[in-house]
Design an enzyme around this catalytic site. Sequence first.
Site, short mmCIF file in Angstrom:
data_model
loop_
_atom_site.label_atom_id
_atom_site.label_comp_id
_atom_site.label_asym_id
_atom_site.label_seq_id
_atom_site.Cartn_x
_atom_site.Cartn_y
_atom_site.Cartn_z
N GLN B 114 0.96 -1.27 0.08
CA GLN B 114 0.01 -0.01 0.05
C GLN B 114 0.89 1.34 0.04
O GLN B 114 0.46 2.30 0.43
CB GLN B 114 -1.00 -0.07 0.97
CG GLN B 114 -2.08 -1.14 1.22
CD GLN B 114 -3.23 -0.85 1.92
OE1 GLN B 114 -3.24 -0.40 3.05
NE2 GLN B 114 -4.48 -1.35 1.26
N MET B 481 -26.63 15.70 -20.16
CA MET B 481 -25.69 16.53 -20.91
C MET B 481 -24.95 16.10 -22.02
O MET B 481 -24.80 16.67 -22.87
CB MET B 481 -25.04 17.13 -19.80
CG MET B 481 -24.09 18.45 -20.05
SD MET B 481 -25.36 19.67 -20.69
CE MET B 481 -25.44 20.82 -19.23
C1 TPP Z 1 -16.67 11.81 -13.18
C2 TPP Z 1 -17.15 12.42 -14.52
N1 TPP Z 1 -17.46 11.65 -15.80
C3 TPP Z 1 -18.01 12.02 -16.67
C4 TPP Z 1 -18.08 13.35 -16.99
C5 TPP Z 1 -18.90 13.96 -17.86
N2 TPP Z 1 -20.33 14.21 -18.12
C6 TPP Z 1 -20.74 15.40 -17.99
S1 TPP Z 1 -22.40 15.53 -17.70
C7 TPP Z 1 -22.42 13.91 -17.86
C8 TPP Z 1 -24.10 13.60 -17.67
C9 TPP Z 1 -24.62 13.39 -16.49
O1 TPP Z 1 -25.73 12.66 -16.30
P1 TPP Z 1 -26.79 12.75 -15.30
O2 TPP Z 1 -26.17 12.66 -13.93
O3 TPP Z 1 -27.70 11.72 -15.36
O4 TPP Z 1 -27.24 14.29 -15.34
P2 TPP Z 1 -28.06 14.84 -16.39
O5 TPP Z 1 -27.18 15.59 -17.24
O6 TPP Z 1 -28.81 13.77 -17.09
O7 TPP Z 1 -28.80 15.88 -15.52
C10 TPP Z 1 -21.37 13.54 -18.12
C11 TPP Z 1 -21.22 11.77 -18.10
C12 TPP Z 1 -18.28 14.18 -15.70
N3 TPP Z 1 -18.51 15.48 -15.62
N4 TPP Z 1 -17.68 13.78 -14.57
#
Ligand code: TPP
Lengths: 200, 576
Positions: B114, B481
Amino acid sequence: MLQVISLLVENKPGALMRITGVLTARGYNIESLTVARTLDPTLSRMTIVVDVDPNLRALVIKQMNKLINVLQATDVTDDHRAVTREMVLLRVRAPLEKRTAVLKEAEIFGARVIDSSVEGFALEATGDPEKLDEFIGIMRSYGEFDIARSGVVALSLRPRRPRLSPPVPAPGETGADQTPGARNGQEVLRSGRRFEAARR
Amino acid sequence: MAVLMNGARMLLECLVREGVECLFGYPGGVTLPFYDAMYDHPIRHVLVRHEQNAAFAAEGYARATGKVGVCCATSGPGATNLVTGLVDALMDSIPIVAITGQVSTKLIGSDAFQEADTFGITRSCTKHNYLVKNLKELPQIIHEAFYLASTGRPGPVLVDIPKDVFQGQGHYHPVSSIHLPGYKVYTEGHAGQIRRAAQMIWEAERPMVYAGGGIVAAGAAAELRELVEIIDAPAVCTLMGLGALPGDHPNFISMPGMHGSYAANMGMYSTDLLIALGVRFDDRVTGRLSSFAPHAKVIHVDIDPSEIGKNRAADLPIVGDVKRVLQKLNPLLRELEPELGERKAAARRAWWRQIRAWQQEHPLVPAFSDSEIKPQHVMVEIDRLSGGKAIVTADVGQHQMWAAQFIRFSEPRHWICSGGLGAMGFGLPAAIGAQLARPDKLVFAVLGDGGFQMSVPELSTIASYGLPIKIVVVNNGYLGMVRQWQELFYNNRLCAVELDCFPDAEKLAAAYGFKGRTVERPGELARALEEAVEEPGPYLLNIRVSPYENVYPMVPAGGAINEMVLGPPQPVPVPK
Ligand SMILES: Cc1ncc(C[n+]2csc(CCOP(=O)(O)OP(=O)(O)O)c2C)c(N)n1
Ligand SMILES: [Mg+2]
């Protein structure tokens, strides 16, 4: 064009990594870097030569100054009162018939012979980097050859005293005032405070 | 009087002096001595279910209070799990101190069990970090860490402590002073520059206040409000600055940027004087830099000199604590008002007319529907229940933008989200930290169905500490998004964004011993949220919303701030 950065830094583990981190995070390749302690053994003077995008030079200096271990970072590239020097050690293989010629060239460039044997010489030269390039170019024509360059060291003759922060009280038994920004009030930087005074 | 104790105990002594009440952590082999010392110590340790969430919870605590949040992890995997939270705190300038265990000094560098080079790994994730090689240095380093985290531009500081340092015995001498000669903090602001700023402000015809997270960090909301009222200028708050000005203040024209309001963005584009306070001209705010505020002179106040001129040249830079600077600027503005105040008054009235016209042309209006719940509708209901007073944490995605657009905050430190890093999985653990810091507050965690599922383990923490957090999942069945970008910029080729198999919220909550439910019909929404708020314990509300709703206005990445897409393409009438 290359930027020459002169830094006064605390001699602490990780300091070098933090400073070079400002450059490596942008994918810059460092041309040369020298570091050694100053009159005060707790501090080091560092000289970095690096190819920085001209628009980002001021920012890079500010980001270095922001580091806790950096007392002062200055861009000395265009500082007319800054001197820059580099040292090179050369191993030149010189058969008998060429020895006088090698020594003559060395003399012209003000290089010193620091070792001599039947095979050749070890030479030492200091100067500004372009002059050394020339010297190296000439010596190379004499045959088998190796060098070690020190990298540039720079010193500004301008008296530029680093601004240093004075000590502040640590929280007592009653605990620290943790209201936002409260501690900022304690440590108003006394500008112009002398380096020596603050270190005492 | 020096008392003999081990390093772990010494650490606790220092934490007490720093006013630490609780810390968020997860134990492991090398931190055992520290946990043993906590066994009979009043400091409260909150056991999260993943170290990343310890860092996020510490951030939530810090963001809700302005105090330093503390998190703790073991060596190796514990420390590496903290990294995302550290970077998040660095990007948003949040004061946290992370304590990590390290293998014994003799083992460092031997690929011991670790072992990870935490000091090296976190160098670029922190404002500053330390590896304690010697017990003697420990108290000094701990106080330095808190001092660095909480002063100047706040940020995360990590202290890596080897097991033998925790275990070593030594005499504890309380630290009397902290000396960091190279730590330059300029708080006061240059008096001459502040005077020039006052003049520039009265000479402007179309001034615009651009306030950010720096106002929140400095505790300068009152001074900001005073400034805005003296000069009666329109003001925008960035995502990090929401609440710095009350959400219903007449001069507040909402958030600027990629999903900012039309009036805010047009205002930022057209202003002739941008009064930038504790902001960093982030690309999500400015859009294409070359067409950002092209007619404006810029006054830029920031405590971090390296922010000034970084993205946009400042015509009048002022390096200082924005609170102190405003405390000096406001009286000067008052002093100059009789002489200069009337000079541009007519132009300023015209400027306000223009701003109001923009607000009317394209107001930020929430979508409503009778057949399905619109996500914006959820935010309007939360806004109603909160009345500006609740703490709302958000995750990252569409729901975060809608929350920022439609939930109003009457004070700073009530809106908590991951801005600079945009780290999914932030919202729920941040709510844990915020609720522990502010037990008196109603806390909503507004999450996407994606982000919620990154944080599910923390339901267990919430249940075990009985935290009455209202978890609101804005469930669109998509990584919304990303889906929006695929729709708009990748020909609607939806790839890897569909989130099916969302768990049954009622059963999931019940499995942890609290209440939950799913709502699907618009008519049920208001009542369901009220029930959640009335429930004394935690509540998981899963709200099924329209899957294909997009966030507007939108400045496409790299676009000019005044060229917003205001809504979905309108259907073209088919010729008969
Ligand atoms: C740790 C991480 N991984 C990937 C992303 C890319 N990302 C930005 S918004 C999003 C979608 C988020 O989806 P959800 O939680 O369902 O929220 P919504 O946009 O549908 O309201 C992603 C994958 C990020 N911001 N953070
Ligand atoms: Mg979603």
